[in-house]
Write a protein that holds these residues in place. Structure first.
Motif, short mmCIF file in Angstrom:
data_model
loop_
_atom_site.label_atom_id
_atom_site.label_comp_id
_atom_site.label_asym_id
_atom_site.label_seq_id
_atom_site.Cartn_x
_atom_site.Cartn_y
_atom_site.Cartn_z
N SER A 32 22.57 9.27 19.91
CA SER A 32 21.21 9.81 19.85
C SER A 32 20.54 10.08 21.19
N MET A 33 21.09 9.57 22.31
CA MET A 33 20.38 9.74 23.57
C MET A 33 20.28 11.20 24.00
N SER A 34 21.37 11.96 23.87
CA SER A 34 21.31 13.38 24.23
C SER A 34 20.31 14.12 23.34
N ASP A 45 22.77 21.43 30.56
CA ASP A 45 23.67 21.09 31.67
C ASP A 45 23.16 19.91 32.50
N ALA A 46 21.92 19.45 32.22
CA ALA A 46 21.37 18.28 32.92
C ALA A 46 21.70 16.98 32.21
N LEU A 47 22.21 17.06 30.98
CA LEU A 47 22.43 15.85 30.18
C LEU A 47 23.37 14.84 30.84
N PRO A 48 24.54 15.26 31.35
CA PRO A 48 25.42 14.25 31.96
C PRO A 48 24.74 13.48 33.10
N TRP A 256 30.19 11.13 24.52
CA TRP A 256 28.85 10.61 24.26
C TRP A 256 27.75 11.51 24.82
N SER A 257 27.97 12.05 25.99
CA SER A 257 26.91 12.84 26.63
C SER A 257 26.87 14.27 26.13
#
Length: 460
Positions: A32-34, A45-48, A256-257
């Motif tokens: 759920s974090m992303s 593209d900032a998620l990782p 996950w990310s």
């Protein structure tokens, strides 16, 4: 044969039960974090990079907690259990607060708190199995631990979807996390604390054989110097397994990310809408955004649900391994190699599934790798580590888990943007290739001689 007494299945189950809550925390975070970050306005593209909080906290916290737990003795709670309780309380608070974050920076900050708290509980758990169990039962113990982790992964990954099914709204205003996710995280907080307490109240710890010597060694210790010395002098087997871990965890961090943006876009054809592309002052535009956002949130729910199948699969794989390991010798290296290859196929297949339902099979293969990653490396490692340093070496070993996550967090977004036209599905293809590389690196890992002792049947 070790001098430690054999443990029954239920003793092992109670000792490992706290991992149910730990995995609730990790699974809700992973699934759920992303979604939370994107809901609060993060670019794909900032998620990782936003995820970097998780591995950085692990890199700092795990060796320190392992070192401290080796040198702790509380007259009531013992050596490892004080850290279980502290971590559980802090993690539960962070889980409740996380989906109520009003801004992106607050969600990122709470991820730091959550991951640090989970690590405070988790690392002593790994050491506790090695503390309590004889060498010939350790594979069995780590596999039972993995069985409980699989249960937690499957249930927690499905929580947002299940809560929505129970009638809780899956939609909210722009920039607000849906109530279904908020309730799922609150349930996760309760399970985390309750399951840790089960282990605390049902599992005892043995005091140091020579308490005076233990106290003298604790006084002479220097945290930084001792950890650096232990890193330099780590067993060769640890380094060999660590290389395998590097590629294994690079793969799972990529999942996950990036699984939510990758699969909502590539498989469900429902990417997260960009608010800047809509004029909210125009009714038709606002309605179009609402429709696109509803489609994304529903797809994200299903991605989380399908991801739960890797937990269900890992649970089944761990159950089979536990039944076998309780009676027979387990070739841990061979099991790990085959499992990693199957997981690699699972990731690679996600790019070509003909319909979303096929993701169940893909994640089931990934779950076999996950079951092995959570048990076989630790069983292999515990055979070559000095018992009184089990905690610190379990913490140092996890550097091989967090360093690849830091690499992925800093580089994955740029790689996708520069080489793959920002198509997130390629993150899952990278994950598949990484698991295949991990399997190949097992050629440098040896099966410790002690592990070849047949495990006697556990009492039930």
């Amino acid at each position: 044969m070790s001098g430690k007494p054999q443990m029954s299945f239920w003793q092992i189950w109670n000792m490992c039960f706290g991992f149910l809550g730990i995995q609730f925390g990790f699974a809700l975070q992973g699934g759920s974090m992303s979604r939370i970050f994107q809901t609060l306005g993060a670019e794909k593209d900032a998620l990782p990079l936003l995820w970097i909080a998780a591995p950085l906290t692990g890199l700092l916290v795990q060796p320190i907690i392992g070192y401290l737990s080796d040198r702790t003795w509380h007259p009531i709670l013992g050596r490892r259990r004080p850290f279980f309780v502290i971590g559980a309380v802090l993690a539960s608070i962070a889980l409740v607060a996380m989906p109520h974050s009003p801004t992106l920076w607050m969600a990122v900050g709470l991820l730091w708190v959550l991951d640090a708290s989970i690590n405070i509980s988790m690392e002593p758990f790994r050491a506790l199995v090695a503390d309590k169990m004889p060498e010939e039962q350790r594979s069995y113990g780590f596999v039972v631990q993995t069985l409980i982790i699989g249960i937690g992964t499957w249930v927690a990954s499905n929580l947002p979807w299940f809560v929505t099914l129970m009638g809780v709204s899956n939609q909210a205003e722009l920039g607000v996390v849906p109530p279904s996710v908020q309730i799922a995280f609150a349930i996760g907080a309760f399970v985390f604390l309750a399951s840790i307490l089960v282990t605390v109240f049902t599992t005892s710890e043995d005091p140091p054989e020579d308490m005076q010597q233990f106290m003298d060694e604790r006084k002479r210790g220097n945290l930084v110097v001792d950890i650096v010395r232990d890193i330099i002098n780590m067993p060769k087997q640890m380094l060999s397994i660590g290389i395998v871990q590097f590629f294994s965890w690079l793969a799972f961090f990529s999942m996950w990310s990036m699984a939510t943006p990758a699969l909502t876009d590539h498989v469900f054809k429902a990417p997260a809408p960009d608010p800047s592309a809509f004029d909210m002052g125009i009714a038709a535009q606002a309605e179009a955004f609402g429709s696109a956002n509803a489609a994304f949130q529903n797809a994200a729910d299903l991605v989380g649900s399908y991801m739960g199948y890797y937990g269900l699969s890992s649970m089944a794989a761990a159950l089979l391994l536990a039944l076998y390991a309780s009676r027979h010798v387990l070739n841990r290296r061979l099991v790990h190699c085959v499992s990693l290859l199957l997981g690699g196929v699972g990731f690679l297949s996600m790019a070509v599934v003909p319909s979303p339902a096929w993701l169940i099979g893909s994640f089931a293969l990934v779950g076999i790798a996950w079951a092995s990653i959570l048990s076989m490396p630790y069983a292999l490692l515990s055979s070559v580590v000095e018992p009184k340093k089990m905690g610190v070496y379990m913490g140092i070993f996890n550097m091989f888990i967090v360093i690849p996550q830091i690499v992925a967090a800093t580089a994955l977004g740029a790689v996708l943007r520069l080489l793959f036209d920002n198509q997130a599905i390629y993150a899952l293809l990278i994950a598949g290739g990484s698991l295949v590389l991990a399997a190949m690196c097992l050629v440098f890992v040896r099966e410790p001689r002690a592990a070849l002792v047949a495990a006697p049947a556990a009492a039930h």
